[in-house]
Design an enzyme around this catalytic site. Structure first.
Site, PDB file in Angstrom:
ATOM      1  N   CYS A  39       2.178  -4.184  16.939  1.00 43.51           N
ATOM      2  CA  CYS A  39       1.544  -3.075  17.681  1.00 43.51           C
ATOM      3  C   CYS A  39       0.026  -3.294  17.745  1.00 43.51           C
ATOM      4  CB  CYS A  39       1.850  -1.733  17.015  1.00 43.51           C
ATOM      5  SG  CYS A  39       3.612  -1.355  17.002  1.00 43.51           S
ATOM      6  N   CYS A  82      -3.536   2.806   7.544  1.00 43.45           N
ATOM      7  CA  CYS A  82      -2.357   1.942   7.699  1.00 43.45           C
ATOM      8  C   CYS A  82      -2.599   0.454   7.463  1.00 43.45           C
ATOM      9  CB  CYS A  82      -1.750   2.120   9.084  1.00 43.45           C
ATOM     10  SG  CYS A  82      -1.654   3.813   9.600  1.00 43.45           S
ATOM     11  N   SER A 110       8.024   6.165  16.769  1.00 48.37           N
ATOM     12  CA  SER A 110       6.674   5.860  17.256  1.00 48.37           C
ATOM     13  C   SER A 110       6.769   5.568  18.745  1.00 48.37           C
ATOM     14  CB  SER A 110       6.113   4.650  16.509  1.00 48.37           C
ATOM     15  OG  SER A 110       6.005   4.962  15.149  1.00 48.37           O
ATOM     16  N   GLU A 143       0.830  -1.203   0.000  1.00 49.95           N
ATOM     17  CA  GLU A 143       0.000   0.000   0.000  1.00 49.95           C
ATOM     18  C   GLU A 143       0.869   1.260   0.000  1.00 49.95           C
ATOM     19  OE1 GLU A 143      -3.157  -1.016   2.867  1.00 49.95           O
ATOM     20  OE2 GLU A 143      -3.470   1.136   3.050  1.00 49.95           O
ATOM     21  N   CYS A 186       4.141  -7.035   8.560  1.00 50.68           N
ATOM     22  CA  CYS A 186       4.998  -6.522   9.627  1.00 50.68           C
ATOM     23  C   CYS A 186       4.964  -7.499  10.790  1.00 50.68           C
ATOM     24  CB  CYS A 186       4.484  -5.156  10.090  1.00 50.68           C
ATOM     25  SG  CYS A 186       5.525  -4.354  11.333  1.00 50.68           S
ATOM     26  N   CYS A 230      -2.435  -1.354  15.212  1.00 47.36           N
ATOM     27  CA  CYS A 230      -2.041  -1.234  13.803  1.00 47.36           C
ATOM     28  C   CYS A 230      -2.578  -2.376  12.955  1.00 47.36           C
ATOM     29  CB  CYS A 230      -0.518  -1.184  13.705  1.00 47.36           C
ATOM     30  SG  CYS A 230       0.079  -0.961  12.021  1.00 47.36           S
ATOM     31  N   ASN A 248      -6.447   5.826  14.454  1.00 53.50           N
ATOM     32  CA  ASN A 248      -7.406   5.421  13.428  1.00 53.50           C
ATOM     33  C   ASN A 248      -8.011   4.098  13.842  1.00 53.50           C
ATOM     34  OD1 ASN A 248      -7.396   7.322  11.211  1.00 53.50           O
ATOM     35  ND2 ASN A 248      -5.267   6.739  10.914  1.00 53.50           N
ATOM     36  N   CYS A 273       3.630   8.335   1.005  1.00 52.31           N
ATOM     37  CA  CYS A 273       3.872   7.454   2.152  1.00 52.31           C
ATOM     38  C   CYS A 273       4.060   6.045   1.594  1.00 52.31           C
ATOM     39  CB  CYS A 273       2.669   7.516   3.089  1.00 52.31           C
ATOM     40  SG  CYS A 273       2.774   6.329   4.444  1.00 52.31           S
TER      41      CYS A 273
HETATM   42  N1  SAH Z   1       6.848   0.617  11.597  1.00 58.29           N
HETATM   43  C1  SAH Z   1       7.082   2.027  11.554  1.00 58.29           C
HETATM   44  C2  SAH Z   1       6.445   2.737  10.392  1.00 58.29           C
HETATM   45  C3  SAH Z   1       5.053   2.374   9.967  1.00 58.29           C
HETATM   46  S1  SAH Z   1       3.687   2.936  10.912  1.00 58.29           S
HETATM   47  C4  SAH Z   1       6.687   2.668  12.866  1.00 58.29           C
HETATM   48  O1  SAH Z   1       6.189   1.966  13.733  1.00 58.29           O
HETATM   49  O2  SAH Z   1       6.942   3.841  13.053  1.00 58.29           O
HETATM   50  C5  SAH Z   1       3.623   4.679  10.768  1.00 58.29           C
HETATM   51  C6  SAH Z   1       2.985   5.338  11.963  1.00 58.29           C
HETATM   52  O3  SAH Z   1       1.567   5.089  12.030  1.00 58.29           O
HETATM   53  C7  SAH Z   1       3.558   4.839  13.279  1.00 58.29           C
HETATM   54  O4  SAH Z   1       3.732   5.903  14.167  1.00 58.29           O
HETATM   55  C8  SAH Z   1       2.457   3.925  13.748  1.00 58.29           C
HETATM   56  O5  SAH Z   1       2.556   3.679  15.131  1.00 58.29           O
HETATM   57  C9  SAH Z   1       1.220   4.681  13.333  1.00 58.29           C
HETATM   58  N2  SAH Z   1      -0.002   3.895  13.311  1.00 58.29           N
HETATM   59  C10 SAH Z   1      -0.185   2.599  13.024  1.00 58.29           C
HETATM   60  N3  SAH Z   1      -1.466   2.243  13.120  1.00 58.29           N
HETATM   61  C11 SAH Z   1      -2.137   3.353  13.490  1.00 58.29           C
HETATM   62  C12 SAH Z   1      -3.503   3.641  13.751  1.00 58.29           C
HETATM   63  N4  SAH Z   1      -4.437   2.706  13.674  1.00 58.29           N
HETATM   64  N5  SAH Z   1      -3.808   4.906  14.107  1.00 58.29           N
HETATM   65  C13 SAH Z   1      -2.865   5.866  14.182  1.00 58.29           C
HETATM   66  N6  SAH Z   1      -1.571   5.671  13.941  1.00 58.29           N
HETATM   67  C14 SAH Z   1      -1.209   4.414  13.605  1.00 58.29           C
END
Ligand code: SAH
Length: 338
Positions: A113, A330, A211, A89, A109, A116, A287, A102
């Site tokens: 988290c 994401c 993050s 994506e 992954c 996510c 989100n 982006c």
């Molecule tokens: N793995 C990397 C980059 C990808 S995620 C990282 O963790 O930074 C990019 C950003 O989006 C990160 O800060 C992640 O924590 C955030 N993110 C992921 N899912 C999300 C969600 N549902 N709502 C808001 N931010 C989210």
């Protein structure tokens, strides 16, 4: 092997090893990273050399599998298909200073988290350097416009694919390639502290985002399994090292999840954690992801958190939401295809 996966010095090594003059390197490099899809398009390269390139390599750019365009703000979400059929994506956003993309760094992954969508099905595989770059090249071709900024915040953990990310960064920065200035690139990591230290030593002056999402180990462990491997103390010390080496201000991302990390007490502890650091906090109302149970803070709660941080001397902004009508945050678009 994909010809675009070679660094410039690897390409030069190959070119000279087949008895060609070294000056061909720059010409070929600039064709590949200019977005061609076959050596036949390299009009200043002799035909026998083009044929040799076709025999030894492939040149593959991701193809557009699906494309959604926001009626609100022109944000474009792409699902790209890779040569092995995997789907990734990317999102192109319009800002007053130009277009920003982006991009993903892995197929899936493994960081886990809790909020996510990208990690729900685990890690499939790493992206190669040219698969990472290909998202930019394909989007530019599809839109007929140059993209001026890159954020590595799509699917995957870029520092879990460290070597390929470094090659990708060097290749897109090269003057005869995409020629993207390092200051126009932002990489976001969930906080692999050892890799942050390695990266500080690379002398690649992009913008680094961490993050963080929590001010204490306890809260962080509940949201991000990576916190079990790296304590906040280790993470902050790696960030300090990064700042000492690069003098680049770090951005801390903080997704506000109601009932988990968004209280006044947490704002206070966050301000204590970051006090005295040259940094910036980017607040993101989480989100909601269908498979997860995370509730976003409302506008007032988000502003209150921001004000609390600012009153304690910490710079904080709230991320503007783009493409709300095509909102599959994401990794959710990809999940729909699995
Ligand atoms: N793995 C990397 C980059 C990808 S995620 C990282 O963790 O930074 C990019 C950003 O989006 C990160 O800060 C992640 O924590 C955030 N993110 C992921 N899912 C999300 C969600 N549902 N709502 C808001 N931010 C989210």
């Amino acid at each position: 092997m994909n010809l675009g996966d070679l660094t410039k010095s690897e390409l030069k090594e190959y070119i000279t090893s087949i008895g060609q003059k070294a000056f061909r390197t720059g010409q070929i490099f600039s064709w590949i990273h200019g977005g061609i899809e076959s050596p036949d398009e390299m009009t200043n390269i002799p035909i026998p050399l083009r044929q040799k390139l076709s025999e030894d390599f492939e040149i593959f750019l991701p193809t557009v599998y699906k494309k959604l365009v926001s009626k609100l703000d022109g944000t474009v979400k792409y699902l790209f298909k890779l040569s092995d059929g995997n789907i990734i994506e990317s999102v192109v956003m319009d800002y007053h200073h130009g277009k920003s993309i982006c991009i993903s760094s892995q197929v899936g992954c493994r960081m886990g988290c809790s909020f996510c969508a990208s990690t729900l099905h685990g890690l499939e595989r790493n992206l190669s350097p040219f698969e990472i770059e290909g998202q930019i090249l394909r989007a530019q071709k599809d839109l007929g416009e140059k993209i001026s900024n890159v954020v590595i915040m799509g699917i995957g953990e870029p520092f879990d694919n460290y070597d390929n990310i470094i090659k990708f960064l060097k290749n897109i920065n090269d003057e005869s390639g995409v020629n993207m200035g390092y200051r126009h690139i932002t990489l976001s990591t969930c906080g692999l502290a050892d890799r942050i230290r390695d990266f500080a030593d690379e002398e690649i002056p992009i913008n680094l985002a961490i993050s963080l999402h929590a001010p204490t180990d306890e809260v962080r462990k509940g949201l991000m399994p990576v916190a079990k491997a790296y304590s906040l103390e280790k993470l902050m010390s790696a960030c300090d090292y990064y700042f000492e080496k690069t003098h680049r201000r770090i951005t801390f991302e903080y997704a506000l999840v109601k009932g988990q990390n968004a209280s006044f007490g947490e704002a206070k502890r966050l301000a204590e954690l970051l006090r005295g650091k040259n940094c910036h906090v980017n607040l993101i109302p989480v989100n909601p992801v269908t498979e997860r149970n995370n509730i976003r803070t409302n506008e007032k709660e988000t502003r209150d958190f921001q004000r609390a941080l600012e009153s304690m001397g910490i710079n904080a902004t709230i991320r503007r939401e783009l493409g709300a009508d095509i909102n599959a945050s994401c990794g959710q678009l990809r999940n729909n295809e699995l």
